[in-house]
Structure formats: structure tokens, C-alpha cells
Design an enzyme around this catalytic site. Structure first.
Site, PDB file in Angstrom:
ATOM      1  N   LYS A  41     -48.320   4.779 -59.195  1.00  0.00           N
ATOM      2  CA  LYS A  41     -48.455   3.597 -58.342  1.00  0.00           C
ATOM      3  C   LYS A  41     -47.148   3.239 -57.641  1.00  0.00           C
ATOM      4  O   LYS A  41     -47.161   2.795 -56.495  1.00  0.00           O
ATOM      5  CB  LYS A  41     -48.958   2.399 -59.145  1.00  0.00           C
ATOM      6  CG  LYS A  41     -47.953   1.812 -60.124  1.00  0.00           C
ATOM      7  CD  LYS A  41     -48.494   0.572 -60.792  1.00  0.00           C
ATOM      8  CE  LYS A  41     -47.481  -0.006 -61.776  1.00  0.00           C
ATOM      9  NZ  LYS A  41     -46.280  -0.518 -61.120  1.00  0.00           N
ATOM     10  N   THR A  42     -46.007   3.408 -58.324  1.00  0.00           N
ATOM     11  CA  THR A  42     -44.730   3.044 -57.699  1.00  0.00           C
ATOM     12  C   THR A  42     -44.458   3.918 -56.486  1.00  0.00           C
ATOM     13  O   THR A  42     -43.994   3.436 -55.442  1.00  0.00           O
ATOM     14  CB  THR A  42     -43.580   3.174 -58.719  1.00  0.00           C
ATOM     15  OG1 THR A  42     -43.859   2.357 -59.852  1.00  0.00           O
ATOM     16  CG2 THR A  42     -42.268   2.726 -58.091  1.00  0.00           C
ATOM     17  N   ASP A 228     -47.045  -5.781 -56.546  1.00  0.00           N
ATOM     18  CA  ASP A 228     -47.100  -4.862 -57.690  1.00  0.00           C
ATOM     19  C   ASP A 228     -47.605  -5.613 -58.918  1.00  0.00           C
ATOM     20  O   ASP A 228     -47.405  -6.822 -59.053  1.00  0.00           O
ATOM     21  CB  ASP A 228     -45.704  -4.294 -57.950  1.00  0.00           C
ATOM     22  CG  ASP A 228     -45.719  -3.125 -58.917  1.00  0.00           C
ATOM     23  OD1 ASP A 228     -46.804  -2.580 -59.193  1.00  0.00           O
ATOM     24  OD2 ASP A 228     -44.635  -2.752 -59.409  1.00  0.00           O
ATOM     25  N   GLU A 229     -48.276  -4.893 -59.831  1.00  0.00           N
ATOM     26  CA  GLU A 229     -48.759  -5.456 -61.107  1.00  0.00           C
ATOM     27  C   GLU A 229     -49.599  -6.712 -60.872  1.00  0.00           C
ATOM     28  O   GLU A 229     -49.423  -7.743 -61.532  1.00  0.00           O
ATOM     29  CB  GLU A 229     -47.575  -5.777 -62.036  1.00  0.00           C
ATOM     30  CG  GLU A 229     -46.666  -4.597 -62.344  1.00  0.00           C
ATOM     31  CD  GLU A 229     -47.271  -3.591 -63.312  1.00  0.00           C
ATOM     32  OE1 GLU A 229     -48.480  -3.715 -63.623  1.00  0.00           O
ATOM     33  OE2 GLU A 229     -46.550  -2.679 -63.739  1.00  0.00           O
ATOM     34  N   GLN A 259     -54.944  -2.882 -67.838  1.00  0.00           N
ATOM     35  CA  GLN A 259     -53.638  -3.123 -68.461  1.00  0.00           C
ATOM     36  C   GLN A 259     -53.233  -4.589 -68.388  1.00  0.00           C
ATOM     37  O   GLN A 259     -52.046  -4.913 -68.496  1.00  0.00           O
ATOM     38  CB  GLN A 259     -52.561  -2.250 -67.801  1.00  0.00           C
ATOM     39  CG  GLN A 259     -52.760  -0.761 -68.035  1.00  0.00           C
ATOM     40  CD  GLN A 259     -51.570   0.065 -67.568  1.00  0.00           C
ATOM     41  OE1 GLN A 259     -50.513   0.070 -68.204  1.00  0.00           O
ATOM     42  NE2 GLN A 259     -51.724   0.763 -66.468  1.00  0.00           N
ATOM     43  N   ARG A 605     -49.385   5.277 -73.450  1.00  0.00           N
ATOM     44  CA  ARG A 605     -47.927   5.442 -73.439  1.00  0.00           C
ATOM     45  C   ARG A 605     -47.553   6.861 -73.846  1.00  0.00           C
ATOM     46  O   ARG A 605     -46.415   7.285 -73.640  1.00  0.00           O
ATOM     47  CB  ARG A 605     -47.249   4.471 -74.424  1.00  0.00           C
ATOM     48  CG  ARG A 605     -47.416   2.972 -74.190  1.00  0.00           C
ATOM     49  CD  ARG A 605     -47.142   2.545 -72.784  1.00  0.00           C
ATOM     50  NE  ARG A 605     -48.384   2.559 -72.008  1.00  0.00           N
ATOM     51  CZ  ARG A 605     -48.440   2.504 -70.695  1.00  0.00           C
ATOM     52  NH1 ARG A 605     -47.337   2.482 -69.982  1.00  0.00           N
ATOM     53  NH2 ARG A 605     -49.602   2.502 -70.057  1.00  0.00           N
TER      54      ARG A 605
END
Length: 735
Positions: A41-42, A228-229, A259, A605
């Protein structure tokens, strides 16, 4: 006009997969990018910003890019700069608070401030609330300033000014005076020409709502908004973004509803779930190709999260097929769990995996203690991420200070620490008097306290408090040779008022501190005497301070979001621990779904190996053992993607248990085809019964009772000894 997808992408887009390219090239109109864990995503966000500038859709100053942390903002700025160089300078890129502060300084007078206003840190904010509580005559023991301040913060997170807080919202806070305190607090901040962090958004939001000309200015200015997020936004942040996006409607929100794990601090998963309703005609792009985890790990995580109803839906996949299955391991107790994890970490080291690529992710902070003890024993270097080590935590240091003075009364450092903790009317002036007497007589502070308690050096109230403290230590010291040391430390914590202090504290951290104190008592039970435990703590801390170089990571699941490791251990997957009962009690099904998202975050993770463990027994703080059952999340892992390592008598067959405790499992335990339990683990496991009014049940905490009402997993039960209670059906069984 957007560049067609069929065109050959420019160099800075090479390597993007088709959905990523779609997200980058869809420049106009509202866009929601559902970016699963490890899907890049970044890179999509930064490439999209670069594409906007390269295509001359906007100048840098016309782009508003919002992140949650300064680290993320710096990373994004660096990546954009690497693509297009200095052309990126001038963008409005930063955290919500940084960008809102920038706007507020330009229009401070509209909020009753001057442009050079001060942003108060949390300590100053709490001090100001305390002054207001004292002025209003509100008991700060019943309503600590930190608790009331937390309530004000939550109101600001929801975009509520004092005028918009209703009476019923504040009826149970600060004797029903919380709204008045809030209004006075805001007025006082203006007098000081100051703002707190919540004000930065609240003031700018209020200005946008009340000043159409100012809002129009920013509508003209910001042609493109990127966030973002987005799943972590609270109500105030959501309203702030929505009102700014009304200008050009070119808003791109990147996030993952699977998330969203910060509901306890104000995040609203509903913000991302209703994006298409908020912005009609919005396009949704799903990023599902994961570049981090192995196939089995992703398959297990996807099957788990699919049980949530409140989600937009996506399935993670990877081109890297195969890999290791998720290990699901049952152990006898917490000590064996820590031993297993320690041995596996050493085995991974022998395989060449660096300690920095190994993490242990726990649901609750108190769980770290047994792993820390084991790692110290093994000489295995570790670090606690996102918080102090167990024996360095405030509440643990305070408690141990009480124990140290009980065992060794001349321990001045320990005595100073708890002299007025909890507050007993012995402030800094009293401590100075005590030090002066101790220095003059060359005696310890405790001995000085004994002298001064029998004198008239202190005012009556302070003298009574000092006398009681001296008498308490004398009584506890006398019991060292007669009382069982676990009982003694419980007595010290109770009679000192220390436990009650945290029980009365309404802050989000208080329940965790109480859990840590219970874990501390459990640790003391493993030693023959209190002095032996204190010596052990000293040696543990000395070994910890000597650790350096490569270290394994130990942290909570909440602290792990955004991180990744080659090997991840997920201990404590048991009912009553994970999902956490507090989440179920307070938020019901919504809380359960957030806990499941937390489990999903934990699994994703891991890049190469993931280990899930649960114990058949846990030692409780009152020196009793509690039988534990596997978490319902264990049953939701698909059998094809797990390697079950169950031990006879722990988790293998319902017949292994004298009372068949699996009868108390949640209703869906093992009930679906293809689940872990049907595939490999438990033969003859029966799903829990349906519950209906009139049925007699048993609850481990409240005892026997009869169901009054049952709906959607929630029961109202009239218990024989404790009266009516509302409980989740997973915590009761037929009686």
C-alpha cells in the site's frame, strides 16, 4: 483524463501489479483502496502522488496527504522525492495533528486564539483538569484528573464541543459535572492561548463548519486528498476529511478493514465500511496479492477473518506457493509454553535466522513475564517493543518497592518511591522534612518516619498518615515468618490501598496494570520466600541491562501492527484470554470481531513461520489453577494449512477429559466442515448447546443460575448467589 491501463507504464510504475496500477492511475473521483496486509500500500500511495505531479494534475501545494505517524510521513516524503526529486517540495504531507495545526495557526483568531498558541503536552493538560476539579470541589480520589481528562479526549475524538455533549453522556462522570468541567477547560485553554492535541482537529473542524469562506479557500486549494490507514480514523478525523473532500471529491483513502484494531482508543471501523455511501460513485480497488507471507499463513489468516460479518471482503494470496504450515501447539501450562517458545527460537537461530527476525506477540501485557523469565534463563537477548519490560513497569516497580521496604526497612530508594503512593497526604514538603531528620541523625528514611510519627513535626493529618504507614510496615514485617508469602503480598497491596487505586482508575491502562499485578503475585508463588523473589528480580534486571546486539522482539499484538518478521509466535490463544473477555463484555459481537481482526493481524506479521500455542491450564493470581480451553479462533483455522502438535490429555480427544470440557466451547467450535478440529485434531468433540430461557447454567465466576433471556450469543441470567448478570454464552455451560 486518466491514462488507459493498456498503455505501457512509465518507469516509476514498473513492477506494480494490475490492481496496484489501477489504484495509481485512477486519479479523479473518490477511490477506496482496500489494501490487505503486505500488499504494497505504501508504494501505491507514493507512486500515486508522483503520478499526480508527473501528469500535472496538481501542483505540490494542491495535494493533501495524511498519515498517522511522523515516521510514515517521512517515509512517504522520501519515496516521492526519490521518484521525482525536489518537485515534491511544497506538498501538504503529514499527520492529522501536524496538518491541522498548520491550518489552525492561519485562522487562530476564529477559534479565540492567537497564532503563536502553545500546544500543551498531556501532563499539562491533566494538571489543568486537576485544578478545575479542585476548584469545583470534586473528589480527585473518586474522579482522578487523568480519568476525567480521558473522557474529554474521547469527546474531542468524536468531534464534540462542550455545547454538543448531551447530559446523558456526562451523567456518570465527575458527579455529573463533566460538561461544565469541559467548558471551563476550553475557556481556560483560550485564556492561556493554548490548545491540546484534540483541539487541533476540533477547532479547525468547527471553523470549517462555521466559516464558509475559509472552507471555500481550502476547497479551492486541495485538489487531491490522500489518506493512509483510513480504518484507524476516529469520528473527528473522518468529519475533517469528509468536509475537505466536498470541494473536488478527489479523495483516495487507503486502508484495511481487517486490520482495524484500535477501537479502544476511538478508531471507527465504520468509517471505511461506509465509504461508498459517503461518496456515491466511489471506485473500490482491492489489493490482495501479498508479498510478505507464505501461502499457508495467508490461507489460515484469510479463513479466520472470513468469520467476521462487518467487513468489505477480500482474500489474500501469494505467488510464492507452499511454505511451512501454521503450527498449532497445545501445552500443559504457561511455563511449558514459554519453554517451548524458547526452544523453538534457539532452533531457528541454529537454522541461521537472526533474532531480530523473530517475535513473540501476546494479547495482554502481563503475558510477557513468563517469556522474559525464560529468555533470561536461556541467556537469549530480547527487547520489549512498545512498552517497558515486565519488571520495569510502574505498577510492578511500585509493588516491589513495598515488598523491599517490608523485607529491608533501610531501603531508602524503595521507601521514597511509595512514600505517597497511593496519595496519603504526604507530599514533597513532608519528604524534605523526613530527609532532613534522616541526614541529621544518620539514619534511614524509615527510621526517621518512626521518630517523626511520634513527634509534632507534622500537622495532625500528615502525622496520622505517617503513623499508619509505619504501623503497616511493622505489621507486614512481623508476618514475614508466619504468613504464606503469596498471601502476604496480596495483603500488602490491598492494605496499602495500591490495588484500590488502580481499581478506581478509569483510564484505559488501568485494567492492564491490575492484570500485571496479578501476574506479579503469580510469579512470587513460584519462590519459597519473598526475599528469594526479590533477589531473583535483581538478578533478572542485571542480566537484562547486559543484553546487547541482536534481540528477539516481545510485544503485544496491538504494538505489532505495521511490523513483519520471519518467525512469529502467538501464545495464549485460549478462551478467557483471547478473545479478551473485557472486549466481549463491553462490546459484544463488535468486540469479538475486533479481537478476530487482532488475530488476523498477528498471523499476517509472519513471513515464513507462525506458531499458535495455547495452554490447558493457567495459574491464577489467587494461587488456583484454571483449566483453559482453546480459543474459538483456533477452531476457525483451516485444517489444510495447520500442523497440529497436540499432546495426549491436553488436546486430542474429548474422551481425554474426565468432564469433557469441550462441551463448554462456543457454539461454532468444530461445527464447520474443513475446520482445524474436523481435519486433524479432536475426535468426538461436540458443539456447545443452544441456550434458551429457563435453562439452568453454570458460570465459573458467578456460579449457577437460570437463563432469563437469550439473543445473538448474549444471555441474561439470574444467578443464585450474585443476582442478574449479562454474560456471553461462550462463558457458560449447561448445569
Amino acid at each position: 483524463m486518466d491514462v488507459p491501463l493498456s498503455d505501457s507504464p512509465p518507469g516509476y510504475m514498473r513492477g506494480l501489479n494490475p490492481p496496484q496500477l489501477d489504484a495509481v492511475r485512477t486519479l479523479d473521483g473518490p477511490l477506496l483502496v482496500l489494501a490487505g496486509a503486505g500488499t504494497g500500500k505504501t508504494r501505491v500511495l507514493t507512486t500515486r502522488i508522483a503520478h499526480l505531479l508527473v501528469q500535472r494534475k496538481a501542483f505540490p501545494g494542491q495535494i493533501l496527504a495524511v498519515t498517522f505517524t511522523n515516521k510514515a510521513a517521512a517515509e512517504m516524503r522520501g519515496r516521492v522525492g526519490a521518484i521525482i526529486g525536489d518537485t515534491a517540495e511544497g506538498m501538504w504531507l503529514g499527520t492529522f495533528h501536524a496538518l491541522a495545526a498548520r491550518i489552525l495557526r492561519r485562522h487562530a483568531e476564529l477559534a479565540g486564539l492567537r497564532s503563536n498558541f502553545t500546544i500543551l503536552d498531556q501532563d499539562d493538560q491533566i494538571r489543568l483538569v486537576k485544578q478545575l476539579l479542585q476548584a469545583e470541589g470534586i473528589d480527585d480520589k473518586r474522579w482522578p484528573a487523568r480519568v476525567v481528562h480521558g473522557v474529554l479526549e474521547r469527546w474531542k475524538d468524536r468531534g464534540l464541543t462542550p455545547q454538543r455533549v448531551t447530559a446523558d453522556m456526562s451523567a456518570d462522570v465527575a458527579n455529573g459535572r463533566a460538561v461544565d468541567i469541559y467548558a471551563q477547560y476550553q475557556d481556560r485553554l483560550k485564556t492561556l492561548n493554548a490548545a491540546d492535541f484534540g483541539d487541533l482537529l476540533l477547532h479547525t473542524l468547527t471553523i470549517f463548519q462555521n466559516e464558509p469562506t475559509v472552507l471555500a479557500e481550502y476547497h479551492r486549494k486541495f485538489k487531491y486528498i490522500l489518506v493512509d490507514e483510513y480504518q484507524d480514523t476516529n469520528v473527528a478525523q473522518y468529519l475533517w476529511l469528509r468536509i475537505l473532500a466536498q470541494g473536488h471529491r478527489n479523495i483516495c483513502c487507503v486502508g484495511d478493514d481487517d486490520q482495524s484494531i484500535y477501537g479502544w482508543r476511538g478508531a471507527e471501523v465504520g468509517n471505511i465500511l461506509r465509504f461508498e455511501q459517503d461518496f456515491p460513485g466511489a471506485k473500490v480497488v482491492r489489493l490482495e496479492q501479498n508479498y510478505r507471507s507464505s501461502e499457508h499463513i495467508l490461507s489460515a489468516a484469510s479463513a479466520l477473518i472470513a468469520h467476521n460479518k462487518g467487513r468489505l471482503g477480500k482474500t489474500l494470496w501469494t505467488a510464492d506457493k507452499g511454505g511451512e504450515k501454521v503450527v498449532v501447539k497445545s501445552v500443559w501450562d504457561g511455563e511449558e509454553e514459554a519453554r517451548f517458545v524458547g526452544e523453538e527460537i534457539e532452533a531457528r537461530q541454529r537454522e541461521g535466522i537472526a533474532l531480530s527476525q523473530i517475535a513473540v506477540l501476546v494479547r495482554a501485557g502481563f503475558q510477557t513475564r513468563e517469556f522474559e523469565e525464560r529468555f533470561v534463563t536461556l541467556g537469549l537477548p530480547y527487547r520489549v517493543v512498545g512498552g517497558p519490560r515486565f519488571y520495569e513497569r510502574q505498577e510492578i516497580r511500585d509493588a516491589i518497592a513495598y515488598f523491599r521496604v517490608t523485607v529491608q526497612p533501610d531501603d531508602d530508594l524503595a521507601f521514597e518511591r511509595i512514600f505517597n503512593m497511593p496519595k496519603r497526604g504526604l507530599g514533597e514538603a513532608a519528604l524534605r522534612t523526613l530527609r532532613a531528620h534522616a541526614n541529621a541523625r544518620r539514619i534511614s528514611l524509615h527510621a526517621a518516619a518512626q521518630d517523626l510519627a511520634a513527634s509534632d513535626e507534622f500537622k495532625p493529618a500528615a502525622r496520622r498518615a505517617l503513623t499508619r504507614l509505619v504501623e503497616d510496615f511493622a505489621r507486614w514485617r512481623a508476618a514475614l515468618d508466619t504468613a504464606e508469602h503469596p498471601d502476604l503480598v496480596r495483603t500488602i497491596l490491598d492494605e496499602s490501598g495500591y490495588t484500590a487505586m488502580w481499581q478506581a482508575d478509569k483510564s484505559p491502562e488501568a485494567p492492564g496494570r491490575l492484570e500485571n499485578l496479578k501476574e506479579l503475585v503469580g510469579a512470587i508463588e513460584e519462590f519459597d520466600a519473598l526475599p528469594a523473589f526479590l533477589e531473583h528480580v535483581s538478578l533478572v534486571m542485571e542480566n537484562v541491562e547486559q543484553a546487547s546486539g541482536e534481540m528477539a522482539s516481545l510485544m503485544t499484538l496491538h504494538a505489532a501492527k505495521g511490523l513483519e518478521f520471519d518467525v512469529v509466535f502467538l501464545p495464549g490463544w485460549e478462551e478467557g484470554l483471547f478473545p479478551h473477555p473485557r472486549a466481549l463484555d463491553e462490546k459484544g459481537e463488535e468486540g469479538l470481531e475486533e479481537e478476530r481482526r487482532l488475530a488476523h493481524v498477528g498471523l499476517t506479521r509472519a513471513r515464513k513461520r507462525a506458531f499458535v500455542t495455547f495452554a490447558a491450564n493457567r495459574r491464577m493470581y489467587n494461587n488456583t489453577w484454571q483449566s483453559s480451553l482453546p480459543s474459538r479462533f483456533v477452531s476457525e483455522l483451516p485444517g489444510a494449512d495447520v500442523d497440529v502438535q497436540a499432546e495426549t490429555g491436553l488436546w486430542g480427544s474429548g474422551a481425554d477429559f474426565a468432564d469433557d470440557p469441550f462441551a463448554r466451547r462456543p457454539r461454532d467450535f468444530g461445527a464447520r466442515r474443513g475446520t482445524l478440529l474436523e481435519a486433524k485434531a479432536v475426535a468426538g468433540v461436540r458443539p456447545a448447546p443452544e441456550f434458551a430461557p429457563g435453562m439452568r447454567v453454570f458460570h465459573e465466576k458467578f456460579g449457577y443460575g437460570r437463563i432469563v433471556a437469550a439473543e445473538a450469543g448474549k444471555l441474561e441470567v439470574e444467578f443464585e448467589h450474585t443476582g442478574p448478570k449479562k454474560v456471553m454464552d461462550s462463558f457458560v455451560r449447561k448445569a
